[in-house]
Design a protein around this motif. Structure first.
Motif, short mmCIF file in Angstrom:
data_model
loop_
_atom_site.label_atom_id
_atom_site.label_comp_id
_atom_site.label_asym_id
_atom_site.label_seq_id
_atom_site.Cartn_x
_atom_site.Cartn_y
_atom_site.Cartn_z
N THR A 1 0.84 -1.21 0.00
CA THR A 1 0.00 0.00 0.00
C THR A 1 0.87 1.25 0.00
OG1 THR A 1 -1.59 -1.26 1.30
CG2 THR A 1 -1.96 1.11 1.17
N LEU A 2 1.86 1.23 0.85
CA LEU A 2 2.73 2.40 0.97
C LEU A 2 3.46 2.69 -0.35
CD1 LEU A 2 3.76 4.45 3.02
CD2 LEU A 2 5.42 2.76 3.80
N LEU A 3 4.01 1.65 -0.98
CA LEU A 3 4.72 1.86 -2.25
C LEU A 3 3.77 2.41 -3.31
CD1 LEU A 3 6.95 -1.35 -2.36
CD2 LEU A 3 7.78 1.00 -2.30
N GLU A 4 2.55 1.87 -3.35
CA GLU A 4 1.58 2.35 -4.35
C GLU A 4 1.25 3.83 -4.12
OE1 GLU A 4 -0.78 -1.81 -5.40
OE2 GLU A 4 -1.61 -0.47 -3.88
N VAL A 5 1.04 4.17 -2.86
CA VAL A 5 0.68 5.57 -2.56
C VAL A 5 1.88 6.49 -2.84
CG1 VAL A 5 -0.10 7.16 -0.77
CG2 VAL A 5 -1.13 4.89 -0.95
N MET A 6 3.08 6.03 -2.51
CA MET A 6 4.28 6.82 -2.81
C MET A 6 4.37 7.11 -4.31
SD MET A 6 7.22 5.07 -0.42
CE MET A 6 8.56 5.90 -1.29
N LEU A 7 4.16 6.05 -5.12
CA LEU A 7 4.25 6.22 -6.57
C LEU A 7 3.21 7.23 -7.06
CD1 LEU A 7 4.97 2.53 -7.66
CD2 LEU A 7 6.46 4.50 -8.03
N GLU A 8 2.00 7.11 -6.51
CA GLU A 8 0.94 8.05 -6.94
C GLU A 8 1.29 9.48 -6.60
OE1 GLU A 8 -3.16 6.83 -5.95
OE2 GLU A 8 -2.31 4.81 -5.91
N HIS A 9 2.04 9.67 -5.51
CA HIS A 9 2.38 11.03 -5.09
C HIS A 9 3.78 11.45 -5.53
CE1 HIS A 9 -1.21 11.92 -2.61
NE2 HIS A 9 -1.29 10.61 -2.59
N GLY A 10 4.42 10.60 -6.33
CA GLY A 10 5.73 10.98 -6.88
C GLY A 10 6.85 11.03 -5.84
N VAL A 11 6.72 10.22 -4.79
CA VAL A 11 7.79 10.14 -3.77
C VAL A 11 8.60 8.88 -4.06
CG1 VAL A 11 8.29 9.96 -1.30
CG2 VAL A 11 6.36 11.35 -2.08
N SER A 12 9.92 9.03 -4.17
CA SER A 12 10.71 7.87 -4.60
C SER A 12 11.60 7.27 -3.53
CB SER A 12 11.56 8.24 -5.82
OG SER A 12 12.48 9.24 -5.44
N ASP A 13 12.00 8.06 -2.55
CA ASP A 13 13.05 7.57 -1.63
C ASP A 13 12.44 6.78 -0.48
OD1 ASP A 13 14.57 8.93 -3.38
OD2 ASP A 13 15.29 10.45 -1.99
N PHE A 14 12.94 5.56 -0.32
CA PHE A 14 12.28 4.60 0.57
C PHE A 14 13.32 3.81 1.36
CE2 PHE A 14 9.89 0.41 0.94
CZ PHE A 14 8.90 0.89 1.79
N VAL A 15 13.25 3.93 2.67
CA VAL A 15 14.15 3.15 3.54
C VAL A 15 13.31 2.08 4.20
CG1 VAL A 15 15.75 3.21 5.49
CG2 VAL A 15 15.62 5.17 3.93
N PHE A 16 13.74 0.83 4.06
CA PHE A 16 12.92 -0.28 4.56
C PHE A 16 13.64 -1.04 5.68
CE2 PHE A 16 11.67 -4.80 4.41
CZ PHE A 16 10.34 -4.64 4.78
N SER A 17 12.89 -1.31 6.75
CA SER A 17 13.39 -2.09 7.90
C SER A 17 13.37 -3.57 7.58
CB SER A 17 12.39 -2.00 9.06
OG SER A 17 12.40 -0.84 9.70
N SER A 18 14.53 -4.14 7.36
CA SER A 18 14.56 -5.59 7.24
C SER A 18 15.34 -6.15 8.42
CB SER A 18 15.15 -6.01 5.89
OG SER A 18 14.94 -7.40 5.72
N SER A 19 15.67 -7.41 8.37
CA SER A 19 16.26 -8.06 9.55
C SER A 19 17.27 -9.11 9.13
CB SER A 19 15.12 -8.71 10.33
OG SER A 19 15.62 -9.65 11.24
N CYS A 20 18.23 -9.35 10.01
CA CYS A 20 19.20 -10.42 9.77
C CYS A 20 18.52 -11.78 9.80
CB CYS A 20 20.31 -10.35 10.80
SG CYS A 20 19.78 -10.76 12.46
N THR A 21 17.27 -11.80 10.21
CA THR A 21 16.54 -13.07 10.22
C THR A 21 16.49 -13.68 8.80
OG1 THR A 21 14.53 -14.13 11.04
CG2 THR A 21 14.20 -12.08 9.90
N VAL A 22 16.62 -12.84 7.77
CA VAL A 22 16.57 -13.38 6.39
C VAL A 22 17.77 -14.29 6.09
CG1 VAL A 22 15.23 -11.43 5.46
CG2 VAL A 22 17.73 -11.40 5.26
N TYR A 23 18.85 -14.20 6.89
CA TYR A 23 20.01 -15.06 6.65
C TYR A 23 19.87 -16.43 7.30
CZ TYR A 23 22.39 -10.72 5.26
OH TYR A 23 22.74 -9.55 4.64
N GLY A 24 18.91 -16.57 8.26
CA GLY A 24 18.81 -17.83 9.01
C GLY A 24 20.15 -18.15 9.64
N GLN A 25 20.51 -19.44 9.68
CA GLN A 25 21.87 -19.80 10.13
C GLN A 25 22.77 -19.86 8.91
OE1 GLN A 25 23.51 -20.37 13.39
NE2 GLN A 25 24.98 -19.88 11.80
#
Ligand code: UFG
Length: 341
Positions: free
Chosen positions: A109-133
């Protein structure tokens, strides 16, 4: 004119600390939060620290019309830092649809609304959990991701993919994906910190609650891992270092003249510490003797993980500088402020 930065999840632990650094660095944080896993205490702490009112919108990041109205009302949002998400592994196993709807839905939703309003810069919270072990340590941003151990972890992985696909499609989105290791500590004023809801899942709030007497004892989840003292190893990063990294990521995005961009950064100190080492450091930094015992392993825990942070240092010109003793001392002062809560 201060640039407005929309901070979703802005009343949460990482969001509020980042907002304080945004303010200090001359930006105007505009917060959005529904208090589902955050606390008004942080908002009032943030207002005291900055000496400013700090614009706050209460509501859900999945609420498209609310997002539209915020972009319209604020008029000139320059960038978005997206923290809003549920983040408990156990809860996500019990309520997967809620997690996918909430964490993945809000990002779309956020990305869609950003695109509609012409806002491009996006910092996203991810996690080291994506590496597993991981098979090799330390992990770099190119270390292969492992299949997620939980719906929570999967939401982070899926969101990373959604953002990457959006960028690859040529849409005008410039994204910095920040993979956090384990954040600890508080703002040095002790006016903001982590406020756990219910029994804490994470080590530090549980530890400080045990130290103050809210919990009878801390249980160390396993001392039979293949590590020097047998307890698990993590990369613990101070919350202020982490917050500063977000502002560096923002500066990087704003100064890069590209239409679309997708870059991942590990945010840790680049060093692993064991649970038992952390307990010793806490005791030394605070003078408090902790009541703890060794218990069984917690299902799903990885044995050891820590970051290679060269990319953040080279590209974002950022490095963690705070010492673990300082972070743990601050966490203890925050717990004393909260009292037996
Ligand atoms: N631990 C204990 N006792 C406790 C709580 C934690 O010994 O009461 C240990 C854990 O076993 C682990 C370390 O402390 O070794 C850190 O545990 P946390 O729960 O604080 O953090 P995790 O490393 O498990 O969490 C990280 C990310 C989460 C993510 C999770 C997925 O912070 O966002 O990995 O594995 F969901």
């Amino acid at each position: 004119m201060r640039q407005k930065i929309l901070v979703t999840g802005g009343a949460g632990y990482i969001g509020a600390h980042t907002a304080s650094v945004l303010d200090k660095e001359g930006y105007e944080p505009v917060l959005l939060d529904n208090f589902s896993n955050s606390d008004r205490t942080l908002l009032s702490g943030l207002r005291k620290i900055t000496g400013k009112q700090i614009t706050f919108h209460e509501g859900d990041c999945n609420d498209r019309s609310l997002l539209h109205s915020i972009f319209q009302k604020e008029g000139d949002i320059a960038a978005v830092i997206h923290f809003a998400a549920r983040r408990y592994v156990g809860e996500s196993v019990e309520k997967p649809l809620y997690y996918y709807r909430n964490n993945v839905g809000s990002t779309i939703t956020l990305l869609e609304v950003m695109l509609e309003h012409g806002v491009s810069d996006f910092v996203f919270s991810s996690s080291c959990t994506v590496y597993g072990q991981p098979d090799e340590l330390p992990v770099t941003e190119d270390t292969p991701r492992k299949p997620a151990e939980s719906p929570y972890g999967n939401t982070k992985k899926i969101c990373e993919d959604i953002i990457q696909d959006t960028v690859l499609s040529g849409q005008p989105i410039k994204a910095a994906i920040l993979r956090y290791f384990n954040p600890i500590g508080t703002h040095p004023s002790h006016l903001m910190g982590e406020v756990p809801h219910g029994v804490p899942n994470n080590l530090i709030p549980f530890l400080t609650q045990a130290a103050v007497g809210v919990r009878p004892e801390l249980v160390v989840f396993g001392d039979d891992y293949d590590t020097p003292d047998g307890s698990c190893i993590r990369d613990y990063i101070d919350i202020m270092d982490l917050a500063e990294a977000h502002v560096q990521a923002l500066k990087f995005l704003r100064s890069t003249e590209a239409n679309s961009l997708f870059e991942i950064f590990n945010l840790g100190i680049g060093e692993g510490k064991s649970v038992l080492e952390l307990i010793k450091t806490f005791e030394k930094a605070t003078g408090v003797s902790l009541n703890y015992k060794i218990g069984p392993r917690r299902p799903g825990d990885v044995e050891k993980v820590y970051a290679n942070v060269d990319k953040a240092s080279e590209v974002l010109l950022w490095k963690a500088t705070r010492d673990m003793s300082e972070s743990l001392y601050n966490a203890w002062q925050w717990q004393l402020r909260l009292g037996k809560h």
